[in-house]
Design an enzyme around this catalytic site. Structure first.
Site, PDB file in Angstrom:
ATOM      1  N   HIS A   1     -63.482  -7.433 -23.676  1.00 38.20           N
ATOM      2  CA  HIS A   1     -62.898  -6.129 -24.012  1.00 38.20           C
ATOM      3  C   HIS A   1     -63.869  -4.971 -23.802  1.00 38.20           C
ATOM      4  CE1 HIS A   1     -59.821  -8.436 -26.711  1.00 38.20           C
ATOM      5  NE2 HIS A   1     -59.480  -8.437 -25.448  1.00 38.20           N
TER       6      HIS A   1
ATOM      7  N   ALA B   1     -64.162 -10.421 -33.719  1.00 37.67           N
ATOM      8  CA  ALA B   1     -64.709  -9.445 -34.660  1.00 37.67           C
ATOM      9  C   ALA B   1     -65.351 -10.087 -35.894  1.00 37.67           C
ATOM     10  CB  ALA B   1     -63.604  -8.481 -35.086  1.00 37.67           C
TER      11      ALA B   1
ATOM     12  N   THR C   1     -62.346 -15.176 -35.003  1.00 37.20           N
ATOM     13  CA  THR C   1     -61.232 -14.510 -34.308  1.00 37.20           C
ATOM     14  C   THR C   1     -59.895 -14.993 -34.863  1.00 37.20           C
ATOM     15  OG1 THR C   1     -60.070 -14.215 -32.196  1.00 37.20           O
ATOM     16  CG2 THR C   1     -61.472 -16.166 -32.375  1.00 37.20           C
ATOM     17  N   SER C   2     -58.968 -14.044 -35.019  1.00 37.16           N
ATOM     18  CA  SER C   2     -57.653 -14.403 -35.531  1.00 37.16           C
ATOM     19  C   SER C   2     -56.790 -15.043 -34.439  1.00 37.16           C
ATOM     20  CB  SER C   2     -56.958 -13.151 -36.071  1.00 37.16           C
ATOM     21  OG  SER C   2     -56.840 -12.190 -35.041  1.00 37.16           O
TER      22      SER C   2
ATOM     23  N   CYS D   1     -66.528   8.735 -17.219  1.00 38.82           N
ATOM     24  CA  CYS D   1     -65.546   9.814 -17.217  1.00 38.82           C
ATOM     25  C   CYS D   1     -64.170   9.277 -16.830  1.00 38.82           C
ATOM     26  CB  CYS D   1     -65.973  10.903 -16.233  1.00 38.82           C
ATOM     27  SG  CYS D   1     -64.714  12.180 -16.053  1.00 38.82           S
TER      28      CYS D   1
ATOM     29  N   CYS E   1     -67.530  17.363 -14.836  1.00 39.26           N
ATOM     30  CA  CYS E   1     -66.328  17.708 -14.056  1.00 39.26           C
ATOM     31  C   CYS E   1     -65.212  18.248 -14.964  1.00 39.26           C
ATOM     32  CB  CYS E   1     -65.820  16.494 -13.272  1.00 39.26           C
ATOM     33  SG  CYS E   1     -64.873  15.325 -14.258  1.00 39.26           S
TER      34      CYS E   1
HETATM   35  P1  CNA Z   1     -59.418  -9.829 -35.898  1.00 39.14           P
HETATM   36  O1  CNA Z   1     -58.000  -9.938 -35.483  1.00 39.14           O
HETATM   37  O2  CNA Z   1     -59.805  -8.717 -36.798  1.00 39.14           O
HETATM   38  O3  CNA Z   1     -59.777 -11.221 -36.591  1.00 39.14           O
HETATM   39  C1  CNA Z   1     -61.014 -11.461 -37.180  1.00 39.14           C
HETATM   40  C2  CNA Z   1     -61.010 -12.881 -37.723  1.00 39.14           C
HETATM   41  O4  CNA Z   1     -62.329 -13.177 -38.146  1.00 39.14           O
HETATM   42  C3  CNA Z   1     -60.084 -13.090 -38.922  1.00 39.14           C
HETATM   43  O5  CNA Z   1     -59.311 -14.258 -38.695  1.00 39.14           O
HETATM   44  C4  CNA Z   1     -61.039 -13.290 -40.117  1.00 39.14           C
HETATM   45  O6  CNA Z   1     -60.561 -14.251 -41.025  1.00 39.14           O
HETATM   46  C5  CNA Z   1     -62.281 -13.806 -39.415  1.00 39.14           C
HETATM   47  N1  CNA Z   1     -63.535 -13.454 -40.076  1.00 39.14           N
HETATM   48  C6  CNA Z   1     -63.893 -12.275 -40.645  1.00 39.14           C
HETATM   49  N2  CNA Z   1     -65.169 -12.325 -41.071  1.00 39.14           N
HETATM   50  C7  CNA Z   1     -65.604 -13.581 -40.784  1.00 39.14           C
HETATM   51  C8  CNA Z   1     -66.842 -14.259 -40.975  1.00 39.14           C
HETATM   52  N3  CNA Z   1     -67.875 -13.674 -41.577  1.00 39.14           N
HETATM   53  N4  CNA Z   1     -66.946 -15.535 -40.532  1.00 39.14           N
HETATM   54  C9  CNA Z   1     -65.898 -16.157 -39.941  1.00 39.14           C
HETATM   55  N5  CNA Z   1     -64.705 -15.560 -39.741  1.00 39.14           N
HETATM   56  C10 CNA Z   1     -64.569 -14.294 -40.154  1.00 39.14           C
HETATM   57  O7  CNA Z   1     -60.388  -9.777 -34.640  1.00 39.14           O
HETATM   58  P2  CNA Z   1     -60.270 -10.490 -33.206  1.00 39.14           P
HETATM   59  O8  CNA Z   1     -61.604 -10.419 -32.604  1.00 39.14           O
HETATM   60  O9  CNA Z   1     -59.587 -11.790 -33.301  1.00 39.14           O
HETATM   61  O10 CNA Z   1     -59.285  -9.488 -32.448  1.00 39.14           O
HETATM   62  C11 CNA Z   1     -59.594  -9.013 -31.256  1.00 39.14           C
HETATM   63  C12 CNA Z   1     -59.883  -7.504 -31.249  1.00 39.14           C
HETATM   64  C13 CNA Z   1     -60.725  -7.002 -32.398  1.00 39.14           C
HETATM   65  C14 CNA Z   1     -60.695  -7.219 -30.051  1.00 39.14           C
HETATM   66  O11 CNA Z   1     -59.983  -6.381 -29.219  1.00 39.14           O
HETATM   67  C15 CNA Z   1     -61.991  -6.530 -30.512  1.00 39.14           C
HETATM   68  O12 CNA Z   1     -62.399  -5.562 -29.601  1.00 39.14           O
HETATM   69  C16 CNA Z   1     -61.638  -5.932 -31.805  1.00 39.14           C
HETATM   70  N6  CNA Z   1     -62.740  -5.595 -32.737  1.00 39.14           N
HETATM   71  C17 CNA Z   1     -64.054  -5.757 -32.390  1.00 39.14           C
HETATM   72  C18 CNA Z   1     -65.059  -5.433 -33.288  1.00 39.14           C
HETATM   73  C19 CNA Z   1     -66.511  -5.604 -32.876  1.00 39.14           C
HETATM   74  O13 CNA Z   1     -66.835  -5.423 -31.706  1.00 39.14           O
HETATM   75  N7  CNA Z   1     -67.371  -5.984 -33.803  1.00 39.14           N
HETATM   76  C20 CNA Z   1     -64.736  -4.961 -34.566  1.00 39.14           C
HETATM   77  C21 CNA Z   1     -63.365  -4.792 -34.899  1.00 39.14           C
HETATM   78  C22 CNA Z   1     -62.394  -5.138 -33.966  1.00 39.14           C
END
Ligand code: CNA
Length: 238
Positions: A121, A24, A190-191, A129, A152
């Site tokens: 994801h 994200a 990603t976290s 549907c 449906c």
């Molecule tokens: P998360 O757990 O919200 O982690 C996001 C990470 O990104 C954190 O560690 C932040 O410190 C880091 N971060 C935020 N902004 C920046 C940036 N500009 N540059 C670098 N790092 C940054 O999200 P994950 O993706 O790890 O978790 C997985 C979930 C979130 C998935 O199931 C996704 O579907 C879901 N998600 C997706 C979206 C989207 O499609 N844009 C939005 C919100 C959540």
């Protein structure tokens, strides 16, 4: 350019087998909030925790409440790719990058021009549907309000992986294949706490693991290069 970004540039310039795995945080600079940052969706208050609303059992039990959240928080509202999405597409066109593996559901990598995108994801740009399985236009879930219904009578759902649902085995197998074969693996935004996606890091056995994340992650200690900055700002310099 900092020393770390210079090192990343050298790795990129010297490789034609880069794989990117992101989340994200890649899209926050496009205006889409992530889940776990301080200003992310999990820090806001709802009637139910977002993890519960985004679960399969909740969707089945309470589609009205699910769609209230969806229309309020998951609509993409014209978000555009940022420098990170664009740079990854450019590397693919140059034959340097083999795949983008993403946990995101926003379609922004494809909007930037990336072709080999593995959506672990799913995507908010597809819908079907929940009862009869018929594919439905994405507009049905991304416009208007209330619970969208199929002809449906079943509830239309986004083609995303809800909590409690398994990941697509074929997409996961392809992600593992690319990561195992990668020369440079860049993990960004990603976290690394959502499994099984986060476990993909263990499939990389090379020595060019790069982490570009605003905050710290549990994988910082494994990486060969760690950059704690905004990914769009970093990639714009490469
Ligand atoms: P998360 O757990 O919200 O982690 C996001 C990470 O990104 C954190 O560690 C932040 O410190 C880091 N971060 C935020 N902004 C920046 C940036 N500009 N540059 C670098 N790092 C940054 O999200 P994950 O993706 O790890 O978790 C997985 C979930 C979130 C998935 O199931 C996704 O579907 C879901 N998600 C997706 C979206 C989207 O499609 N844009 C939005 C919100 C959540």
């Amino acid at each position: 350019m900092t020393e770390e970004i210079q090192k990343l540039k050298q790795l990129i310039d010297g490789s034609d087998n880069i794989v990117f795995f992101g989340g994200a945080g890649v899209s926050t600079e496009s205006g889409i909030p992530d889940f776990r940052s301080v200003d992310g969706l999990y820090s806001q208050t709802y009637k139910y925790p977002p993890e519960e609303i985004l679960s399969r059992s909740f969707f089945d039990r309470n589609p009205e409440e699910y769609y209230r959240f969806h229309h309020d928080k998951l609509r993409l509202r014209g978000a555009q790719p940022n420098a990170a999405h664009k740079k990854l597409a450019e590397w693919e066109q140059q034959g340097k990058l083999k795949a983008v593996i993403t946990q995101n559901i926003d379609g922004l990598h494809q909007a930037a021009g990336s072709r080999n995108v593995l959506e672990l994801h799913g995507s908010l740009l597809r819908a079907y549907c929940a009862r009869c399985g018929k594919p439905c236009p994405a507009d049905t879930i991304n416009e208007g309000d209330g619970v969208p219904r199929c002809t449906c009578g079943g509830v239309i759902r986004p083609d995303i992986v809800l909590y409690e649902e398994p990941l697509d085995a074929d997409v996961m197998a392809r992600a593992i294949h690319y990561i195992r074969a990668a020369d440079v693996l860049i993990i960004g935004g990603t976290s690394l706490v959502v499994y099984p996606a986060a476990g993909l890091i263990r499939d990389y056995h090379g020595h060019k693991l790069v982490l570009v994340n605003k905050g710290e992650t549990s994988a910082d200690g494994y990486a060969d290069l760690v950059i704690h900055e905004k990914i769009g700002e970093v990639f714009a310099q490469l």
